[in-house]
Design a protein around this motif. Structure first.
Motif, PDB file in Angstrom:
ATOM      1  N   MET A 183      34.302 103.547  66.273  1.00  0.00           N
ATOM      2  CA  MET A 183      35.749 103.362  66.295  1.00  0.00           C
ATOM      3  C   MET A 183      36.113 101.902  66.559  1.00  0.00           C
ATOM      4  SD  MET A 183      38.575 104.748  65.879  1.00  0.00           S
ATOM      5  CE  MET A 183      38.255 106.519  65.962  1.00  0.00           C
ATOM      6  N   ARG A 223      45.411 104.818  66.476  1.00  0.00           N
ATOM      7  CA  ARG A 223      45.858 105.756  67.508  1.00  0.00           C
ATOM      8  C   ARG A 223      45.043 105.546  68.793  1.00  0.00           C
ATOM      9  NH1 ARG A 223      46.683 110.495  64.557  1.00  0.00           N
ATOM     10  NH2 ARG A 223      48.835 109.788  64.297  1.00  0.00           N
ATOM     11  N   SER A 224      43.753 105.305  68.620  1.00  0.00           N
ATOM     12  CA  SER A 224      42.902 105.093  69.793  1.00  0.00           C
ATOM     13  C   SER A 224      43.324 103.820  70.531  1.00  0.00           C
ATOM     14  CB  SER A 224      41.440 105.052  69.337  1.00  0.00           C
ATOM     15  OG  SER A 224      40.766 103.947  69.851  1.00  0.00           O
ATOM     16  N   GLU A 240      46.579 104.612  72.391  1.00  0.00           N
ATOM     17  CA  GLU A 240      46.386 105.448  73.579  1.00  0.00           C
ATOM     18  C   GLU A 240      45.851 104.641  74.746  1.00  0.00           C
ATOM     19  OE1 GLU A 240      44.068 108.743  72.205  1.00  0.00           O
ATOM     20  OE2 GLU A 240      45.820 109.591  71.172  1.00  0.00           O
ATOM     21  N   GLU A 241      44.949 103.725  74.428  1.00  0.00           N
ATOM     22  CA  GLU A 241      44.428 102.901  75.523  1.00  0.00           C
ATOM     23  C   GLU A 241      45.532 102.044  76.108  1.00  0.00           C
ATOM     24  OE1 GLU A 241      41.060 100.258  74.810  1.00  0.00           O
ATOM     25  OE2 GLU A 241      41.532  99.418  76.772  1.00  0.00           O
TER      26      GLU A 241
END
Lengths: 197, 197
Positions: free
Chosen positions: B1, B48-49, B52-53
């Motif tokens: 990712m 998205r990752s 979110e972080e």
């Protein structure tokens, strides 16, 4: 072109077909392909046309103080936002998979033009880092305020324009406290371009 | 990712292939397809990752005045910008006003979260139109300042963070002059959440 811009502004580019554009424009699918080559090309051409019109409207007008010039520029900017709500939204929403490519370049071009116009109004040729980030941030604020206004329309346009001019004055005040060089710009906002020593 | 995010941040999504991602991640092409289904899905998952972080880092910390909370939030925001320059640029590339499609939704989600956090800090539940557009504009300013900083790195981070906090205070002052209700927010910036009547 107007039909294409309207469609691209209301729908995701992925959901707009050449057929949709041809129907909306009252033209044949073949004609649309002939002139633009494909959907991505049509999309970029529509955005470029919107950007050019905006830049035309932002040509500087001589005379008056820098702050008057800024206020007049904002009025022309919001004239564009109001007359071409679809085009403005399309220009700033960009394309789904093309953010740093051609579409990003068009949007950045408009920003650079605005930045240069403000620098000219302020009679500054080389901004300090603090002034540069302040002006870029203010331009982002104006874009965001334009989109917010299109969504909500719960502020009168003249009020919003005055708010943005007052924000610029306040932001330049902050910049001047952070940065001795930027401080020189603030008093000059009230003077005409010819009055500078 | 992380490999995907890095690639998407440095190149146009159109120029990144699943093979590139697989090679960078030391995985097989089949595995990447198995997990993500396709390039657009992988792109969205990577963004998205990152989002979110960022949102995790922005969880409010109790105690302190609203202005201290804002300053602390900005520090965590710029920690993210610095630690994940690629992810931040990928998330925002295309500009602060970008909003169509899934990518736009992710960016808007982060903005909504920031907006809500600031409203909580200020103990305001229903912003006036002037306050709403002021806060949205300031958030756009922060994003733009983050991208400007990544490009130029000619301002010290603590200086930039103080500049942005000072901008917020100045902008709330402008809002308060335009809007009696927003004016109530300014003095409360210096108080702790528990000190409000």
């Amino acid at each position: 072109m107007a039909a294409a811009l309207e469609l691209f502004s209301k729908h995701d580019a992925e959901d707009v077909s050449i057929d949709d554009v041809a129907t909306a424009a009252g033209a044949s699918r073949a004609l649309v392909y002939h002139y633009f080559g494909g959907k991505q090309e049509l999309y970029v051409a529509a955005l470029r046309s919107a950007a050019e019109e905006l830049q035309d409207r932002l040509r500087p007008v001589n005379g008056g103080t820098a702050i008057e010039g800024l206020a007049a520029g904002l009025t022309r900017y919001f004239d564009f936002v109001e007359d071409h709500a679809a085009g403005f939204a399309a220009l700033l929403r960009g394309g789904p998979a093309n953010r740093a490519g051609e579409v990003g370049e068009i949007v950045e071009g408009v920003r650079r033009r605005l930045f240069k116009m403000i620098m000219n109004q302020m009679q500054v040729s080389e901004p300090t880092p603090v002034l540069r980030t302040t002006l870029r941030s203010w331009i982002a604020s104006v874009e965001t305020a334009g989109l917010d206004w299109l969504e909500s329309r719960d502020i009168e346009r003249p009020t919003l324009e005055r708010l943005l001019v007052d924000q610029m004055v306040a932001l330049l005040g902050v910049a001047s406290r952070h940065d001795g060089l930027a401080g020189g710009s603030l008093p000059e906002l009230g003077r005409g371009p010819g009055e500078l020593g």
